[in-house]
Design a protein around this motif. Sequence first.
Motif, PDB file in Angstrom:
ATOM      1  N   LYS A  75     -35.715 -88.530 -13.800  1.00 39.79           N
ATOM      2  CA  LYS A  75     -36.835 -87.698 -13.366  1.00 39.79           C
ATOM      3  C   LYS A  75     -36.488 -86.211 -13.462  1.00 39.79           C
ATOM      4  O   LYS A  75     -37.229 -85.419 -14.049  1.00 39.79           O
ATOM      5  N   VAL A  76     -35.343 -85.830 -12.907  1.00 38.01           N
ATOM      6  CA  VAL A  76     -34.935 -84.420 -12.911  1.00 38.01           C
ATOM      7  C   VAL A  76     -34.584 -83.962 -14.328  1.00 38.01           C
ATOM      8  O   VAL A  76     -34.904 -82.841 -14.715  1.00 38.01           O
ATOM      9  N   ALA A  77     -33.952 -84.835 -15.102  1.00 36.10           N
ATOM     10  CA  ALA A  77     -33.602 -84.485 -16.486  1.00 36.10           C
ATOM     11  C   ALA A  77     -34.853 -84.183 -17.294  1.00 36.10           C
ATOM     12  O   ALA A  77     -34.887 -83.226 -18.072  1.00 36.10           O
ATOM     13  N   THR A  78     -35.881 -84.968 -17.091  1.00 33.72           N
ATOM     14  CA  THR A  78     -37.147 -84.746 -17.796  1.00 33.72           C
ATOM     15  C   THR A  78     -37.752 -83.407 -17.390  1.00 33.72           C
ATOM     16  O   THR A  78     -38.217 -82.649 -18.235  1.00 33.72           O
ATOM     17  N   ALA A  97     -20.641 -87.391 -10.961  1.00 33.51           N
ATOM     18  CA  ALA A  97     -20.866 -86.284 -10.041  1.00 33.51           C
ATOM     19  C   ALA A  97     -21.582 -86.699  -8.750  1.00 33.51           C
ATOM     20  O   ALA A  97     -21.454 -86.018  -7.737  1.00 33.51           O
ATOM     21  N   PHE A  98     -22.321 -87.812  -8.788  1.00 34.15           N
ATOM     22  CA  PHE A  98     -23.139 -88.215  -7.644  1.00 34.15           C
ATOM     23  C   PHE A  98     -22.867 -89.655  -7.228  1.00 34.15           C
ATOM     24  O   PHE A  98     -22.353 -90.453  -8.001  1.00 34.15           O
ATOM     25  N   LYS A  99     -23.240 -89.951  -5.989  1.00 38.33           N
ATOM     26  CA  LYS A  99     -23.198 -91.326  -5.484  1.00 38.33           C
ATOM     27  C   LYS A  99     -24.433 -91.523  -4.616  1.00 38.33           C
ATOM     28  O   LYS A  99     -25.075 -90.558  -4.180  1.00 38.33           O
ATOM     29  N   VAL A 100     -24.765 -92.757  -4.359  1.00 33.81           N
ATOM     30  CA  VAL A 100     -25.906 -93.070  -3.511  1.00 33.81           C
ATOM     31  C   VAL A 100     -25.363 -93.546  -2.165  1.00 33.81           C
ATOM     32  O   VAL A 100     -24.562 -94.470  -2.102  1.00 33.81           O
ATOM     33  N   VAL A 101     -25.807 -92.869  -1.100  1.00 30.13           N
ATOM     34  CA  VAL A 101     -25.397 -93.212   0.258  1.00 30.13           C
ATOM     35  C   VAL A 101     -26.664 -93.462   1.068  1.00 30.13           C
ATOM     36  O   VAL A 101     -27.509 -92.570   1.183  1.00 30.13           O
ATOM     37  N   PHE A 107     -24.092 -85.489  -3.788  1.00 34.82           N
ATOM     38  CA  PHE A 107     -23.046 -84.976  -4.655  1.00 34.82           C
ATOM     39  C   PHE A 107     -21.711 -85.461  -4.111  1.00 34.82           C
ATOM     40  O   PHE A 107     -21.514 -85.523  -2.892  1.00 34.82           O
ATOM     41  N   LEU A 108     -20.779 -85.812  -4.974  1.00 36.74           N
ATOM     42  CA  LEU A 108     -19.500 -86.370  -4.534  1.00 36.74           C
ATOM     43  C   LEU A 108     -18.697 -85.390  -3.681  1.00 36.74           C
ATOM     44  O   LEU A 108     -18.003 -85.789  -2.761  1.00 36.74           O
ATOM     45  N   GLU A 109     -18.787 -84.110  -4.002  1.00 42.98           N
ATOM     46  CA  GLU A 109     -18.034 -83.100  -3.258  1.00 42.98           C
ATOM     47  C   GLU A 109     -18.965 -82.402  -2.271  1.00 42.98           C
ATOM     48  O   GLU A 109     -20.153 -82.313  -2.498  1.00 42.98           O
ATOM     49  N   GLU A 110     -18.391 -81.883  -1.187  1.00 48.73           N
ATOM     50  CA  GLU A 110     -19.174 -81.074  -0.268  1.00 48.73           C
ATOM     51  C   GLU A 110     -19.372 -79.728  -0.944  1.00 48.73           C
ATOM     52  O   GLU A 110     -18.418 -78.987  -1.167  1.00 48.73           O
ATOM     53  N   PRO A 118     -27.528 -78.227   0.393  1.00 50.08           N
ATOM     54  CA  PRO A 118     -26.626 -79.209  -0.238  1.00 50.08           C
ATOM     55  C   PRO A 118     -26.942 -79.341  -1.728  1.00 50.08           C
ATOM     56  O   PRO A 118     -28.099 -79.309  -2.134  1.00 50.08           O
ATOM     57  N   TYR A 119     -25.904 -79.466  -2.513  1.00 51.29           N
ATOM     58  CA  TYR A 119     -26.028 -79.553  -3.966  1.00 51.29           C
ATOM     59  C   TYR A 119     -26.887 -80.759  -4.333  1.00 51.29           C
ATOM     60  O   TYR A 119     -26.660 -81.858  -3.865  1.00 51.29           O
ATOM     61  N   SER A 120     -27.872 -80.525  -5.160  1.00 47.24           N
ATOM     62  CA  SER A 120     -28.799 -81.588  -5.544  1.00 47.24           C
ATOM     63  C   SER A 120     -28.676 -81.867  -7.038  1.00 47.24           C
ATOM     64  O   SER A 120     -27.997 -81.152  -7.769  1.00 47.24           O
TER      65      SER A 120
END
Length: 161
Positions: A75-78, A97-101, A107-110, A118-120
């Motif tokens: 969605k965001v890439a489009t 770079a990302f995970k689902v929680v 984002f994997l890093e803070e 927060p990084y999106s």
Amino acid sequence: MKENEKFKNFSELVGGDLNPDKFNEKVESLANSKISSLTETMKTSYETKIKDLEAKLSQRDSKLSTLVLDNEVTKVATEHGVLSSALEDVMLRAKNAFKVVDGEVKFLEERLDAEGKPYSISSWMQEQKTKATHLFAPSQGTGSKRPNGSGVKSPGYRDWE
């Protein structure tokens, strides 16, 4: 005669003594033994079922997480103009770079974006535009460079008439 044999077997079962107290103890002991055996069998059976269900749940959670991440990145890439031929590459980069929680993409890093949020995926995608320009469609707006490398339109067939 059969009654005497049944009584003899019963008498042996309770230890040969038909004293009511010992009889009750023996019956209680046999019942507890049987209950304990059945309980252990049921416990083992349910523990196995629980482990199987937990494994299935883990597999489904993993698949769901992959689908959620893929859907959000697509969605965001489009929205950011990623070339359709580069979408798979962007997906692989995003998975690193990302995970689902709890159903949300993180984002994997803070890390915070330029606005302190927060990084999106959108922030990350914007960053990718400068790091991996080949993944994005060239700008077609005013002042953008044309395929010939200049900002000026190349003369076409009709322009020479």
